[in-house]
Design an enzyme around this catalytic site. Structure first.
Site, PDB file in Angstrom:
ATOM      1  N   LYS A  23      60.477  52.885 -17.639  1.00  0.00           N
ATOM      2  CA  LYS A  23      60.407  52.449 -16.233  1.00  0.00           C
ATOM      3  C   LYS A  23      60.964  51.032 -16.133  1.00  0.00           C
ATOM      4  CE  LYS A  23      57.891  50.183 -13.285  1.00  0.00           C
ATOM      5  NZ  LYS A  23      59.004  49.712 -12.448  1.00  0.00           N
ATOM      6  N   GLU A  55      53.140  42.836 -24.187  1.00  0.00           N
ATOM      7  CA  GLU A  55      53.882  41.579 -24.370  1.00  0.00           C
ATOM      8  C   GLU A  55      53.814  40.890 -23.019  1.00  0.00           C
ATOM      9  OE1 GLU A  55      55.326  40.609 -27.132  1.00  0.00           O
ATOM     10  OE2 GLU A  55      55.529  42.439 -28.305  1.00  0.00           O
ATOM     11  N   CYS A  77      60.046  34.610 -21.298  1.00  0.00           N
ATOM     12  CA  CYS A  77      58.603  34.586 -21.534  1.00  0.00           C
ATOM     13  C   CYS A  77      58.224  33.509 -22.538  1.00  0.00           C
ATOM     14  CB  CYS A  77      58.128  35.939 -22.017  1.00  0.00           C
ATOM     15  SG  CYS A  77      59.101  36.529 -23.399  1.00  0.00           S
ATOM     16  N   GLU A  81      52.287  29.941 -15.578  1.00  0.00           N
ATOM     17  CA  GLU A  81      53.645  30.340 -15.956  1.00  0.00           C
ATOM     18  C   GLU A  81      54.509  30.337 -14.701  1.00  0.00           C
ATOM     19  OE1 GLU A  81      54.378  34.452 -17.087  1.00  0.00           O
ATOM     20  OE2 GLU A  81      55.679  33.704 -18.669  1.00  0.00           O
TER      21      GLU A  81
HETATM   22  P1  NAD Z   1      55.508  42.198 -13.724  1.00  0.00           P
HETATM   23  O1  NAD Z   1      54.269  42.254 -14.507  1.00  0.00           O
HETATM   24  O2  NAD Z   1      55.426  41.983 -12.269  1.00  0.00           O
HETATM   25  O3  NAD Z   1      56.345  43.541 -13.898  1.00  0.00           O
HETATM   26  C1  NAD Z   1      56.636  44.069 -15.174  1.00  0.00           C
HETATM   27  C2  NAD Z   1      56.751  45.567 -15.045  1.00  0.00           C
HETATM   28  O4  NAD Z   1      55.490  46.084 -14.627  1.00  0.00           O
HETATM   29  C3  NAD Z   1      57.772  46.020 -13.999  1.00  0.00           C
HETATM   30  O5  NAD Z   1      58.435  47.178 -14.452  1.00  0.00           O
HETATM   31  C4  NAD Z   1      56.897  46.339 -12.801  1.00  0.00           C
HETATM   32  O6  NAD Z   1      57.458  47.293 -11.952  1.00  0.00           O
HETATM   33  C5  NAD Z   1      55.637  46.861 -13.457  1.00  0.00           C
HETATM   34  N1  NAD Z   1      54.475  46.698 -12.602  1.00  0.00           N
HETATM   35  C6  NAD Z   1      54.262  45.741 -11.663  1.00  0.00           C
HETATM   36  N2  NAD Z   1      53.084  45.943 -11.044  1.00  0.00           N
HETATM   37  C7  NAD Z   1      52.527  47.047 -11.589  1.00  0.00           C
HETATM   38  C8  NAD Z   1      51.316  47.752 -11.365  1.00  0.00           C
HETATM   39  N3  NAD Z   1      50.443  47.380 -10.432  1.00  0.00           N
HETATM   40  N4  NAD Z   1      51.060  48.833 -12.141  1.00  0.00           N
HETATM   41  C9  NAD Z   1      51.938  49.236 -13.073  1.00  0.00           C
HETATM   42  N5  NAD Z   1      53.120  48.618 -13.314  1.00  0.00           N
HETATM   43  C10 NAD Z   1      53.412  47.526 -12.589  1.00  0.00           C
HETATM   44  O7  NAD Z   1      56.424  41.093 -14.418  1.00  0.00           O
HETATM   45  P2  NAD Z   1      57.863  40.604 -13.956  1.00  0.00           P
HETATM   46  O8  NAD Z   1      57.693  39.690 -12.800  1.00  0.00           O
HETATM   47  O9  NAD Z   1      58.779  41.769 -13.825  1.00  0.00           O
HETATM   48  O10 NAD Z   1      58.323  39.797 -15.251  1.00  0.00           O
HETATM   49  C11 NAD Z   1      57.928  38.493 -15.487  1.00  0.00           C
HETATM   50  C12 NAD Z   1      56.758  38.474 -16.452  1.00  0.00           C
HETATM   51  O11 NAD Z   1      57.109  39.153 -17.648  1.00  0.00           O
HETATM   52  C13 NAD Z   1      56.394  37.077 -16.878  1.00  0.00           C
HETATM   53  O12 NAD Z   1      55.003  36.922 -16.853  1.00  0.00           O
HETATM   54  C14 NAD Z   1      56.905  36.992 -18.303  1.00  0.00           C
HETATM   55  O13 NAD Z   1      56.252  36.098 -19.128  1.00  0.00           O
HETATM   56  C15 NAD Z   1      56.725  38.381 -18.769  1.00  0.00           C
HETATM   57  N6  NAD Z   1      57.594  38.639 -19.921  1.00  0.00           N
HETATM   58  C16 NAD Z   1      57.006  38.716 -21.160  1.00  0.00           C
HETATM   59  C17 NAD Z   1      57.774  38.919 -22.279  1.00  0.00           C
HETATM   60  C18 NAD Z   1      57.159  39.006 -23.649  1.00  0.00           C
HETATM   61  O14 NAD Z   1      57.778  39.531 -24.557  1.00  0.00           O
HETATM   62  N7  NAD Z   1      55.949  38.537 -23.841  1.00  0.00           N
HETATM   63  C19 NAD Z   1      59.154  39.079 -22.145  1.00  0.00           C
HETATM   64  C20 NAD Z   1      59.719  38.993 -20.882  1.00  0.00           C
HETATM   65  C21 NAD Z   1      58.912  38.787 -19.771  1.00  0.00           C
END
Ligand code: NAD
Length: 496
Positions: A190, A266, A301, A399
């Protein structure tokens, strides 16, 4: 690096025809026929109307994935057959590297110099690494008595759902897909709402590479709909997630409310780079500090968004970091001369700008920040450097996922470690020192999944990546990633 010019990339971008269909045993519209508009954050131009899946599509995807797993064409294929298939996918990526790099640049505003040199070729390299690894992972024979033979083997777990964010759309997907497929699972991907295009193209390439139907499925759609449905599905065995900590917490709930699926997270970070006062080459350190926070417009991240510096070198280092931050060339991500592109969306820009205001109110001295005027979209943001910030301030604990650096001056090494470790996150840390013993000693005390000493955000497919605390658990990359996608099985044979 790319030898192409801005004009070359603009011309190539015009030829890109995005794939808009989901992939469930082949290209499909969503069952509701709904679509979502995906926009180029650099220009505001509409890129495509992409299939918007919902719970019924997730049911179909999970059924297809389960069918494929039970059929065994992939799950019980010999490691060498799977390795050959992963190499074929890698080749498909390499053959289409320009297109995939462009899709991530257009969809997420990422610099083309990064997508063409890191994201797209890096994804192929990761697939090849797992292809080459998977027939070298042995099981165990347990030290039983002479009348028994107990064999411990690794079994694929079944249906793996990979939920990924938008900052490295293709590469983070491959971080998960490669080891999960290598282990023999069926994988449902997804992509994030803001960046589905490379995932949809990848589905076509995987099919061209000859994977059996259902082994790899892509369901674009809203997180609270498609992500939630995957998280709550009773026939999904594993969720591997990259995204924010708050969404990660939801996936733990989903698992508890459904079938106790394994959940690997992650999540977010608020990483520190610690600079000790014995460093001689402050230009080198300043380059590292600036790269550590401004790469990918701060949307990393593991970005080192807090500079923790000892007083003896603080003033000089800060001046050097400031001159680099304020000189960054902000512009079109398809221009190879661009140092920093836009953030991923207007929504993200609003969030970053709000946090910049919070930071400005909490800092003693503020440099930069705010929207760049006269750009095609309100998504181009100036780097911000905040001086005199209390480590307990909101901006030092939240963050941002944007180009904001807070600076914390400390007197002692102990204080540096305390400040660096003072957030709920523990994903990454940086450390600059010319003393070998301090490098070892302080690195041991920094709480982080990866500590990069005298380098910036060091990572490679050969080493595990992930965090502690609210940065999540489980590791991507390296052979350790296979642990998430396999279960240990004991077969005990009594022959005496
Ligand atoms: P997000 O958590 O909003 O979304 C991530 C994924 O989760 C997307 O595919 C989104 O559609 C899905 N999602 C969102 N809400 C959901 C819900 N209620 N139920 C199920 N799935 C849901 O994060 P983002 O804004 O897309 O990305 C930024 C975040 O990702 C930052 O916090 C960053 O630190 C983190 N990140 C972490 C790493 C790592 O390896 N630790 C790497 C890259 C990004």
């Amino acid at each position: 690096m790319t030898t192409r010019t801005h004009e070359d990339w603009l011309a190539l971008a015009k030829k890109v025809v995005p794939t808009t269909t989901a992939w469930i045993d082949g290209p499909v519209s969503s069952l509701s026929a709904a679509t979502r508009t995906t926009v180029n954050p650099a220009t505001g131009a509409v890129l495509a109307e992409v299939a918007e899946c919902d719970e019924r599509d997730v049911d179909a995807a999970v059924a297809a994935a389960r069918r494929a797993f039970e059929a065994g064409n992939w799950s019980t294929a010999s490691p060498r057959e799977r390795a050959a298939a992963l190499h074929r996918i890698a080749r498909k990526i390499e053959e289409n590297v320009d297109e995939l790099a462009l899709l991530d640049s257009l969809d997420a505003g990422k610099r083309i110099v990064d997508t063409i040199s890191i994201d797209a070729p890096g994804s192929a390299a990761i697939l090849r690494w797992y292809a080459e690894s998977l027939d070298k992972v042995y099981g165990e024979v347990a030290p039983t008595g002479p009348a028994d033979l107990a064999v411990v083997s690794r079994e694929p777990l079944g249906v793996v759902a990979a939920i990924v964010p938008w900052n490295y759309p293709l590469e983070l997907a491959v971080w998960k897909i490669a080891p999960a497929l290598a282990a023999g699972n069926s994988v449902i991907l997804k992509p994030a709402e803001d960046s589905p295009l490379s995932a949809l193209r990848l589905a076509e390439l995987v099919a061209e590479a000859g994977l059996p139907d259902g082994v790899f499925t892509v369901v674009p759609g809203a997180g609270p709909v498609v992500g939630r449905a995957l998280g709550r599905h009773h026939d999904v065995d594993v969720v591997t997630f990259t995204g924010s900590t708050s969404t990660g917490q939801l996936f733990q709930q989903y698992a508890g409310q459904s079938n106790l699926k394994q959940v690997w997270l992650e999540a977010g970070g608020k990483s520190a780079v610690v600079v000790l006062d014995d460093v001689a080459d402050l230009d080198l350190v300043a380059d590292g500090v600036a790269t550590g926070i401004f790469t990918n417009t701060g949307q990393v991240c593991s970005a080192t968004s807090r500079l923790v510096v000892q007083r003896g070198v603080a003033d000089e280092l800060v001046q050097r970091v400031l001159s680099r931050a304020l000189a960054i060339n902000i512009g079109d991500p398809l221009d190879p001369a661009t140092g920093m592109g836009p953030v991923v969306s207007r929504r993200q820009a609003t969030r970053v700008l709000e946090l910049m205001e919070t930071g400005a109110a909490e800092a003693r001295e503020v440099h930069g920040g705010g929207l760049v005027p006269d750009m095609p979209e309100p998504t181009y943001i100036r780097p911000q450097v905040l001086l005199g910030v209390d480590p307990a301030a909101r901006i030092a604990r939240t963050e941002v996922f944007g180009p904001v650096l807070s600076v914390h001056v400390v007197d002692t090494v102990d204080e540096a470690v305390t400040v660096a470790n003072s957030t709920p996150y523990a994903l990454a840390a940086g450390l600059w020192t010319d003393s070998l013993s301090r490098a070892h000693g302080v690195a041991r005390r920094l709480r982080a999944g990866t500590v990069s000493v005298n380098c910036v955000d060091a990572l490679d497919v050969t080493t595990p990546f992930g965090g502690f605390g609210q940065s999540g658990y489980g590791r991507d990359l390296s052979l350790h990633a296979l642990d998430k996608f396999t279960g240990l099985k004991t077969t005990w044979i009594r022959h005496g």
